[in-house]
Design a protein around this motif. Structure first.
Motif, PDB file in Angstrom:
ATOM      1  N   HIS A   1       0.858  -1.183   0.000  1.00 47.93           N
ATOM      2  CA  HIS A   1       0.000   0.000   0.000  1.00 47.93           C
ATOM      3  C   HIS A   1       0.898   1.237   0.000  1.00 47.93           C
ATOM      4  CE1 HIS A   1       0.895  -0.648   4.228  1.00 47.93           C
ATOM      5  NE2 HIS A   1       0.465   0.568   4.511  1.00 47.93           N
ATOM      6  N   SER A   2       0.284   2.413  -0.111  1.00 47.88           N
ATOM      7  CA  SER A   2       1.082   3.613  -0.349  1.00 47.88           C
ATOM      8  C   SER A   2       1.357   4.478   0.879  1.00 47.88           C
ATOM      9  CB  SER A   2       0.425   4.467  -1.436  1.00 47.88           C
ATOM     10  OG  SER A   2      -0.842   4.945  -1.007  1.00 47.88           O
ATOM     11  N   HIS A   3       1.186   3.971   2.075  1.00 51.18           N
ATOM     12  CA  HIS A   3       1.616   4.746   3.245  1.00 51.18           C
ATOM     13  C   HIS A   3       3.122   4.965   3.146  1.00 51.18           C
ATOM     14  CE1 HIS A   3      -2.022   3.485   5.901  1.00 51.18           C
ATOM     15  NE2 HIS A   3      -2.268   4.585   5.230  1.00 51.18           N
TER      16      HIS A   3
ATOM     17  N   PHE B   1      -1.980   0.861  -6.801  1.00 52.38           N
ATOM     18  CA  PHE B   1      -2.019   2.304  -7.083  1.00 52.38           C
ATOM     19  C   PHE B   1      -1.108   2.719  -8.247  1.00 52.38           C
ATOM     20  CE2 PHE B   1       0.989   1.406  -3.712  1.00 52.38           C
ATOM     21  CZ  PHE B   1       2.115   2.147  -4.031  1.00 52.38           C
TER      22      PHE B   1
ATOM     23  N   ARG C   1      -0.493   6.360  -9.663  1.00 51.22           N
ATOM     24  CA  ARG C   1       0.262   7.363  -8.901  1.00 51.22           C
ATOM     25  C   ARG C   1       1.767   7.107  -8.909  1.00 51.22           C
ATOM     26  NH1 ARG C   1      -3.499   6.033  -5.072  1.00 51.22           N
ATOM     27  NH2 ARG C   1      -1.933   5.684  -3.487  1.00 51.22           N
TER      28      ARG C   1
ATOM     29  N   SER D   1      -5.906   8.521   2.846  1.00 53.68           N
ATOM     30  CA  SER D   1      -5.662   9.594   1.887  1.00 53.68           C
ATOM     31  C   SER D   1      -6.038   9.190   0.458  1.00 53.68           C
ATOM     32  CB  SER D   1      -4.200  10.041   1.945  1.00 53.68           C
ATOM     33  OG  SER D   1      -3.346   8.954   1.709  1.00 53.68           O
ATOM     34  N   HIS D   2      -6.229   7.910   0.227  1.00 51.64           N
ATOM     35  CA  HIS D   2      -6.623   7.409  -1.098  1.00 51.64           C
ATOM     36  C   HIS D   2      -7.675   6.318  -0.910  1.00 51.64           C
ATOM     37  CE1 HIS D   2      -3.392   9.636  -2.981  1.00 51.64           C
ATOM     38  NE2 HIS D   2      -2.586   9.173  -2.053  1.00 51.64           N
TER      39      HIS D   2
ATOM     40  N   GLU E   1      -9.785   5.025  -2.714  1.00 51.73           N
ATOM     41  CA  GLU E   1      -9.959   4.089  -3.826  1.00 51.73           C
ATOM     42  C   GLU E   1      -8.913   2.988  -3.834  1.00 51.73           C
ATOM     43  OE1 GLU E   1      -6.783   6.831  -5.196  1.00 51.73           O
ATOM     44  OE2 GLU E   1      -8.584   7.082  -4.013  1.00 51.73           O
ATOM     45  N   GLU E   2      -7.858   3.164  -3.030  1.00 48.75           N
ATOM     46  CA  GLU E   2      -6.760   2.182  -3.009  1.00 48.75           C
ATOM     47  C   GLU E   2      -7.113   0.988  -2.125  1.00 48.75           C
ATOM     48  OE1 GLU E   2      -2.182   1.765  -1.470  1.00 48.75           O
ATOM     49  OE2 GLU E   2      -2.927   3.760  -1.924  1.00 48.75           O
TER      50      GLU E   2
END
Length: 138
Positions: free
Chosen positions: A65-67, A91, A94, A130-131, A133-134
């Motif tokens: 994930h994008s954390h 993601f 991005r 913060s996202h 949709e992710e």
């Protein structure tokens, strides 16, 4: 099979805390067989990917994930400077652009082949506020 943990993460560890006992825990990363990297954060020491490091042959990156303790675009671009990299994550839109970067969008339950590896992402119960949709994945 060789599995190297080069960071186990610490969600409660802030940048202001800095290293404790010389150890920085603000990132999560593991390398499988010196080729497949799971997560690459800004605080991940790039020395692991230099000549002689356990990750010098990394060509695949899986992002859970994008954390920012798991993902950093600058760290990914640094890795791409060393050679071709294929990224598997949810993601992909991005991700930064780089001529050495190829991305594959991970989908829950869909097997993906990365060289000799077969990866089937499964849903993780982890919110990426913060996202929205992710989808975080294991």
């Amino acid at each position: 099979m060789k599995l190297y943990y080069i960071g186990t993460g610490a969600a409660d560890w802030t940048e202001l805390a800095g290293p404790r006992d010389g150890i920085m825990r603000r990132f999560s990363a593991a390398i499988l067989d010196e080729q497949l990297l799971i997560d690459l954060a800004p605080a991940t020491p790039m020395s692991y990917f230099e000549k002689g490091g356990v990750g010098e042959e990394v060509t695949y990156v899986l992002y859970t994930h994008s954390h920012n303790d798991h993902y950093g675009s600058g760290a990914l671009l640094n890795l791409c400077e060393k050679g071709k990299v294929t990224v598997l994550c949810h993601f992909t839109a991005r991700l930064p652009e780089h001529p050495n970067l190829t991305s594959i969008q991970a989908k829950v339950g869909e097997e993906v082949h990365l060289g000799k590896y077969s990866v089937t992402p499964v849903r993780a119960n982890h919110r990426v506020a913060s996202h929205p949709e992710e989808q975080a994945m294991h």
